[in-house]
Design an enzyme around this catalytic site. Structure first.
Site, PDB file in Angstrom:
ATOM      1  CG  ASP A 176      -5.227   4.120   1.485  1.00 16.16           C
ATOM      2  OD1 ASP A 176      -6.421   4.241   0.952  1.00 16.16           O
ATOM      3  OD2 ASP A 176      -5.048   3.682   2.784  1.00 16.16           O
ATOM      4  CE  LYS A 198      -1.830   2.168   3.410  1.00 20.39           C
ATOM      5  NZ  LYS A 198      -2.679   2.637   4.863  1.00 20.39           N
ATOM      6  CB  THR A 236     -11.522   1.275  10.453  1.00 17.04           C
ATOM      7  OG1 THR A 236      -9.817   2.378   9.781  1.00 17.04           O
ATOM      8  CG2 THR A 236     -11.518   1.151   9.084  1.00 17.04           C
ATOM      9  CE  LYS A 245      -8.961   6.390   3.280  1.00 18.65           C
ATOM     10  NZ  LYS A 245      -7.311   5.710   2.623  1.00 18.65           N
ATOM     11  CG  ASP A 284     -11.439  17.799  -6.570  1.00 27.12           C
ATOM     12  OD1 ASP A 284     -12.347  18.296  -7.288  1.00 27.12           O
ATOM     13  OD2 ASP A 284     -10.293  18.043  -5.918  1.00 27.12           O
ATOM     14  NE  ARG A 328      -0.350   2.436  12.990  1.00 29.02           N
ATOM     15  CZ  ARG A 328      -1.132   3.218  13.589  1.00 29.02           C
ATOM     16  NH1 ARG A 328      -0.927   4.524  14.848  1.00 29.02           N
ATOM     17  NH2 ARG A 328      -2.880   3.683  13.118  1.00 29.02           N
TER      18      ARG A 328
END
Length: 213
Positions: free
Chosen positions: A41, A15, A100, A43, A46, A192
């Site tokens: 990623d 990612k 999330t 997102k 617009d 992480r």
């Protein structure tokens, strides 16, 4: 790049998010695409023409998965789909539903009068009607999404953390890799728990083993 090389053979999908892309730009995508597949990623959210241009550019960089905010509306989503299919190697387009980090209380400020689960379903329906391949949603909604939209609807699940990982994070609707897989995820995002582990390769392999189980 050291992390990429450390994970060779343990991970084949990477990612590239906002932090890395802002710091290193398109090179970040090409560096990872040279050894595996890339989920870009960013997102996008617009006006339709701008999102369409961003999707075309993403495909040109070699991204395999690109996400756009489903809340951008049907015209924006359809423009993204048309842009993707106008490229030689169309990426899989996914609609981002509800992030999330939202829990019931914080979501009520943004989506008053509707539960997170219902909002995710509404955005998933819009995503499917617009022609995207699936959605980004938490494991909390994955089982319902899978039963509602069937096996051909792709579910990418962020907020995935093994039980043995450190607990410091800002996500609320979370699950373990095994839980996400059982609930119907096609892809999971783990950050992480791998990148901040003392031995990232071992962490990644443990996660792969858990999914396989």
């Amino acid at each position: 790049m050291r992390l990429r090389d450390t994970l060779a053979g343990a991970a084949s999908f990477y990612k590239v998010g906002k932090e890395l892309f802002t710091a290193a730009g398109p090179r970040a995508v090409s560096e990872f695409a040279s050894v595996g597949r890339v989920f870009l990623d960013l997102k996008f959210h617009d006006i339709p023409a701008t999102v369409a241009g961003a999707v075309r550019a993403s495909a040109g960089l070699g991204a395999s998965i690109v996400d756009v905010h489903a809340s951008g509306g049907r015209p924006m989503l359809e423009a993204a789909v048309r842009a993707a299919w106008s490229t030689p190697a169309p990426p899989l387009l996914l609609g981002v539903t509800v992030l999330t980090h939202f829990d019931r209380e914080s979501a009520a400020e943004v989506y008053p009068g509707i539960s997170i689960a219902d909002q995710v379903l509404n955005l998933a329906r819009l995503t499917r009607v617009a022609g995207l391949g699936g959605v980004v949603a938490s494991a909390s909604e994955a089982k319902k999404l899978r039963s509602t939209f069937g096996d051909d609807f792709v579910l990418l699940v962020p907020g995935v953390r093994p039980r043995w990982a450190a607990e410091a994070h800002d996500q609320r609707r979370v699950a373990t890799p095994g839980e996400a897989a059982r609930r119907g995820a096609n892809y999971i995002v783990v950050g992480r728990a791998i990148t901040r582990h003392a031995d990232p390769r071992t962490a990644a392999l443990r996660i792969v083993e858990e999914i396989g189980g």
